[in-house]
Design a protein around this motif. Sequence first.
Motif, PDB file in Angstrom:
ATOM      1  N   LYS A 160       0.831  -1.199   0.000  1.00  0.00           N
ATOM      2  CA  LYS A 160       0.000   0.000   0.000  1.00  0.00           C
ATOM      3  C   LYS A 160       0.867   1.252   0.000  1.00  0.00           C
ATOM      4  O   LYS A 160       0.632   2.184  -0.770  1.00  0.00           O
ATOM      5  N   LYS A 173      -6.706  11.270  -0.160  1.00  0.00           N
ATOM      6  CA  LYS A 173      -7.902  10.438  -0.046  1.00  0.00           C
ATOM      7  C   LYS A 173      -8.074   9.542  -1.272  1.00  0.00           C
ATOM      8  O   LYS A 173      -8.355   8.347  -1.161  1.00  0.00           O
ATOM      9  N   GLN A 176      -5.852   6.507  -1.130  1.00  0.00           N
ATOM     10  CA  GLN A 176      -6.362   5.443  -0.264  1.00  0.00           C
ATOM     11  C   GLN A 176      -7.406   4.616  -0.972  1.00  0.00           C
ATOM     12  O   GLN A 176      -7.438   3.401  -0.847  1.00  0.00           O
ATOM     13  N   ILE A 177      -8.258   5.303  -1.740  1.00  0.00           N
ATOM     14  CA  ILE A 177      -9.311   4.582  -2.431  1.00  0.00           C
ATOM     15  C   ILE A 177      -8.715   3.664  -3.483  1.00  0.00           C
ATOM     16  O   ILE A 177      -9.094   2.518  -3.624  1.00  0.00           O
ATOM     17  N   LYS A 178      -7.730   4.192  -4.192  1.00  0.00           N
ATOM     18  CA  LYS A 178      -7.141   3.376  -5.240  1.00  0.00           C
ATOM     19  C   LYS A 178      -6.413   2.176  -4.637  1.00  0.00           C
ATOM     20  O   LYS A 178      -6.515   1.051  -5.109  1.00  0.00           O
ATOM     21  N   ASN A 180      -6.839   0.853  -1.639  1.00  0.00           N
ATOM     22  CA  ASN A 180      -7.623   0.011  -0.742  1.00  0.00           C
ATOM     23  C   ASN A 180      -9.103   0.358  -0.895  1.00  0.00           C
ATOM     24  O   ASN A 180      -9.693   0.952  -0.006  1.00  0.00           O
ATOM     25  N   PRO A 181      -9.697  -0.011  -2.029  1.00  0.00           N
ATOM     26  CA  PRO A 181     -11.088   0.400  -2.257  1.00  0.00           C
ATOM     27  C   PRO A 181     -12.044  -0.240  -1.257  1.00  0.00           C
ATOM     28  O   PRO A 181     -13.054   0.345  -0.923  1.00  0.00           O
ATOM     29  N   VAL A 182     -11.733  -1.466  -0.820  1.00  0.00           N
ATOM     30  CA  VAL A 182     -12.608  -2.149   0.138  1.00  0.00           C
ATOM     31  C   VAL A 182     -11.788  -2.635   1.324  1.00  0.00           C
ATOM     32  O   VAL A 182     -11.201  -3.706   1.282  1.00  0.00           O
ATOM     33  N   PRO A 183     -11.683  -1.838   2.362  1.00  0.00           N
ATOM     34  CA  PRO A 183     -10.966  -2.323   3.547  1.00  0.00           C
ATOM     35  C   PRO A 183     -11.775  -3.427   4.228  1.00  0.00           C
ATOM     36  O   PRO A 183     -12.970  -3.553   3.991  1.00  0.00           O
TER      37      PRO A 183
ATOM     38  N   GLY B 118     -16.128   4.987  -4.426  1.00  0.00           N
ATOM     39  CA  GLY B 118     -14.909   5.341  -3.701  1.00  0.00           C
ATOM     40  C   GLY B 118     -15.100   5.751  -2.252  1.00  0.00           C
ATOM     41  O   GLY B 118     -14.306   6.499  -1.703  1.00  0.00           O
ATOM     42  N   GLN B 120     -15.105   3.637   0.255  1.00  0.00           N
ATOM     43  CA  GLN B 120     -14.432   2.641   1.091  1.00  0.00           C
ATOM     44  C   GLN B 120     -15.320   1.969   2.144  1.00  0.00           C
ATOM     45  O   GLN B 120     -15.107   2.141   3.345  1.00  0.00           O
ATOM     46  N   PRO B 121     -16.335   1.219   1.722  1.00  0.00           N
ATOM     47  CA  PRO B 121     -17.129   0.483   2.716  1.00  0.00           C
ATOM     48  C   PRO B 121     -16.309  -0.675   3.283  1.00  0.00           C
ATOM     49  O   PRO B 121     -15.404  -1.182   2.609  1.00  0.00           O
ATOM     50  N   GLN B 122     -16.609  -1.060   4.476  1.00  0.00           N
ATOM     51  CA  GLN B 122     -15.783  -2.086   5.108  1.00  0.00           C
ATOM     52  C   GLN B 122     -16.488  -3.438   5.179  1.00  0.00           C
ATOM     53  O   GLN B 122     -17.619  -3.534   5.632  1.00  0.00           O
ATOM     54  N   LEU B 123     -15.774  -4.484   4.720  1.00  0.00           N
ATOM     55  CA  LEU B 123     -16.256  -5.858   4.883  1.00  0.00           C
ATOM     56  C   LEU B 123     -15.743  -6.386   6.219  1.00  0.00           C
ATOM     57  O   LEU B 123     -14.639  -6.047   6.640  1.00  0.00           O
ATOM     58  N   GLY B 150     -11.800  -6.440  -2.917  1.00  0.00           N
ATOM     59  CA  GLY B 150     -11.120  -5.165  -3.090  1.00  0.00           C
ATOM     60  C   GLY B 150     -10.474  -5.097  -4.451  1.00  0.00           C
ATOM     61  O   GLY B 150     -10.522  -4.079  -5.144  1.00  0.00           O
ATOM     62  N   VAL B 153     -12.935  -4.457  -7.343  1.00  0.00           N
ATOM     63  CA  VAL B 153     -13.341  -3.049  -7.407  1.00  0.00           C
ATOM     64  C   VAL B 153     -12.201  -2.200  -7.958  1.00  0.00           C
ATOM     65  O   VAL B 153     -12.385  -1.370  -8.841  1.00  0.00           O
ATOM     66  N   LEU B 157     -12.062   0.193 -11.187  1.00  0.00           N
ATOM     67  CA  LEU B 157     -11.611   1.590 -11.176  1.00  0.00           C
ATOM     68  C   LEU B 157     -10.456   1.786 -12.140  1.00  0.00           C
ATOM     69  O   LEU B 157     -10.388   2.767 -12.871  1.00  0.00           O
ATOM     70  N   PRO B 174       0.921  -5.054  -4.831  1.00  0.00           N
ATOM     71  CA  PRO B 174       2.278  -4.966  -5.394  1.00  0.00           C
ATOM     72  C   PRO B 174       3.153  -6.166  -5.026  1.00  0.00           C
ATOM     73  O   PRO B 174       4.000  -6.563  -5.808  1.00  0.00           O
TER      74      PRO B 174
END
Lengths: 405, 392
Positions: A160, A173, A176-178, A180-183, B118, B120-123, B150, B153, B157, B174
């Motif tokens: 990250k 911001k 972060q989205i790019k 970690n789009p779904v934390p 964008g 960032q909802p959390q699972l 993730g 998505v 994007l 990475p």
Amino acid sequence: MMKNESRFTDVVKEGISDVFYIWKEEFKNIFKDSGVVIFFFLVPFAYPLVYAFIYTNEVVREAKMVVVDHSDSYLSREFARRVDATGDVKIVGVCEDMEGAKRMLDKKDAYGILYFSSDFSKDLNAGRQATVSLYTDMSSLLFYKAFLLSTTEVSFDLGKELTVRNHPDVSKKADQIKVNPVPYESVALYNSQMGFASFLVPAILILVIQQTLILGVGMLGGTAREKNKCHALVPIDRHFRGTLRIVLGKSLTYLVLYVLVCIWVITIVPRLFSFPQIGNPGVILLFFLPFLAAAIFLSMTLSGFMTSRESPMLVFVFTSVIFLFLSGVSWPKESIPGFWKIFGYFIPSTPGIQGFTRINTAGAGLSEVMNEYRLLWVQAGVYFISACLIYRYQIIRTCKDKGML
Amino acid sequence: MSFDVRKYGVRAIAVREIKRMLSHRLYFFCMLVAPAISVVFFLSLMREGLPTNLPVAIVDLDNTANSRNLVRQLDAFTQTKVVLSATSFTEARMAMQRGEVYGIYFIPRGFSEEATSGKQPQLSFYTNGTYLIAASLLFRDMKTMSVLAGGSVGLQLGTAHGLPLSQIMGQIQPIVIDTHPVGNPWLNYSVYLNNTILPGILQLMVFLMTVYCIGVEIKWDSARQWLDMSRGVLWKALVGKLIPYTVVFTIVGFMICAVLYGFSSFPLESGWFPILSAVFLLVIASQAVGIFMISVLPTLRLGLSFACLFGMISFSIVGFSFPVLGMHPTLQALSQLFPLRHYFLIYVDQALNGRDLYYSLTQYSMLLGFLILPFLTGKNLKKALLCMKYIP
């Protein structure tokens, strides 16, 4: 009519006084016998302590790992440094090549190898996906788990940061989205550090209670038959003439003793070692009633087959390992083959362990363990009848020997 | 003279012992039936190697095509099976307390929309740590699922911005870890557990039978007769008595190996010789420990209790489930006193990893070292055999 009634009350009175007579006699038998005392008191007292001590560290800390770094770059060194910084893994050395690292594994100086190829840093700087190889000694799965989780965490974190660093043009911001789009978050419920003691010791406690009962009661049965001239389980004595009184009297003795044992095993031991215990004591108590009854009557049934005082130890000890795996606490019950599952329904420890761990550790109420609770009552009923049958048969034998039939 | 040859000596004692073994079914049970039951039980129990289709509950508050797709993908993992679609977390948690599921996968309301815009909802995913194996396996699947979610998505994007796939993967993840579990790449639990549990049961039965066959001489008052057959020489008496057991238990041990490495084809990198010799040494080392037990506690019931407790603790202290290195230093030292511990280390080096025999030499010699034990306590045993009166 009146006469019949008074005879009936006499029989009941005599029966109750016989129950208490047998109860007292059995107490004496137990305390006279050092072998039984070992299994009724010493083992339930010491075993939980021993097991708690063995597993007291709960998780593996600082599993030893060696690094082979062909990349020899800032990034690979940073990766290794961060792995070392986790609590679970300790980097013990750096080797020139895989041969040297394997030798360290051979000598047990390390249990895992972290390998960076020469492309590692190049790939990352070019924005391509880079690979880190992890080799682990599979003598213990806990080492494997420690290595895998730690390196995976580091790879996510470092990855990250790299993505953010490689794209300085976008706002924070948006980065972060790019990246970690779904934390996500993960939670281990009821045993938050996934500790070994918290997982295994409750099961062992239940098993110890059942197995010491089988061994102790079996020894008492074996001794009774050895001492008896006709090798019968029941002594020739006027108090020992009703099946019900013998079974009730003896089981009452064991119940009284094991209530004490249970207090030690399920309330004091977990506190001494601060195992997770969120169960309601009242529910635990209610649940233990059929469990103890089932275990006691099963022991009494089995004791009918013991011809010498040593045979229970020779025959039943190895079953502890089998019963532990049948309980479904380590090997999941969904994966137990049908035949063994059915076999497990006959053993009190199977529902006992399932129910107890869920009440004790996961805070379930009685309604959540209803299946196990019912099964234990059924077992208690069935084994009560079988114990009565065994004793009935033995009484008839004794009477025959005495020439009373 | 010929009478003498028949009546005295190691061979005569062995013959006497074999007659005893055949006269009572207890011996038959302990030496053959108990190991056989254990082999059948454990290998059939874990025949899948890894538990499959472990039940999980999902709480899908989003309930869109996207989230349903996520659930389908989770269900597609071999280890995971979605058995319950709960409407609230409480409902799922109660299923967990009932033991119906080992894990809960939680998808929040508005998940798909927030993810693509964008926000960032959390699972979240939850495992029941009370069931360690099930929880670990489910953790792995649910975590992979979340990373993939993730990723997909991120992929959407990224492709929206017109980047090539290799670069997107380089951005989303990475660094990847490429794992090589050496010797057991399938992470097979049967390999992991049964290679030690079954020899452990063998060791337990050797302890018990050794203590029993010596202690019963005291109990039935035949110890003097037994010793007379070796003209009072203790070691001859012991050798004669125990050789039949050595033979039977070694054969049983070899059969266990045949089932493990032949029938089940578990990893045997080193070939047969190192593991078979380890089994033989485990048998005789355990017999030596058995002699020690009955010498120290020359009452049958106490000796047997010692054997039971020691034999059962071996399963934990040997370190195949929880590693010895993770234990208290005192226990690390104590683990050396258990023959099974040395057997386990030989197994790991030889069968599992195929290391040079050189690295196991210490363990082989430790197993041989147990043979000293009977000599240390011989005097005590002889005294007990000659003078002890069995008190029931």
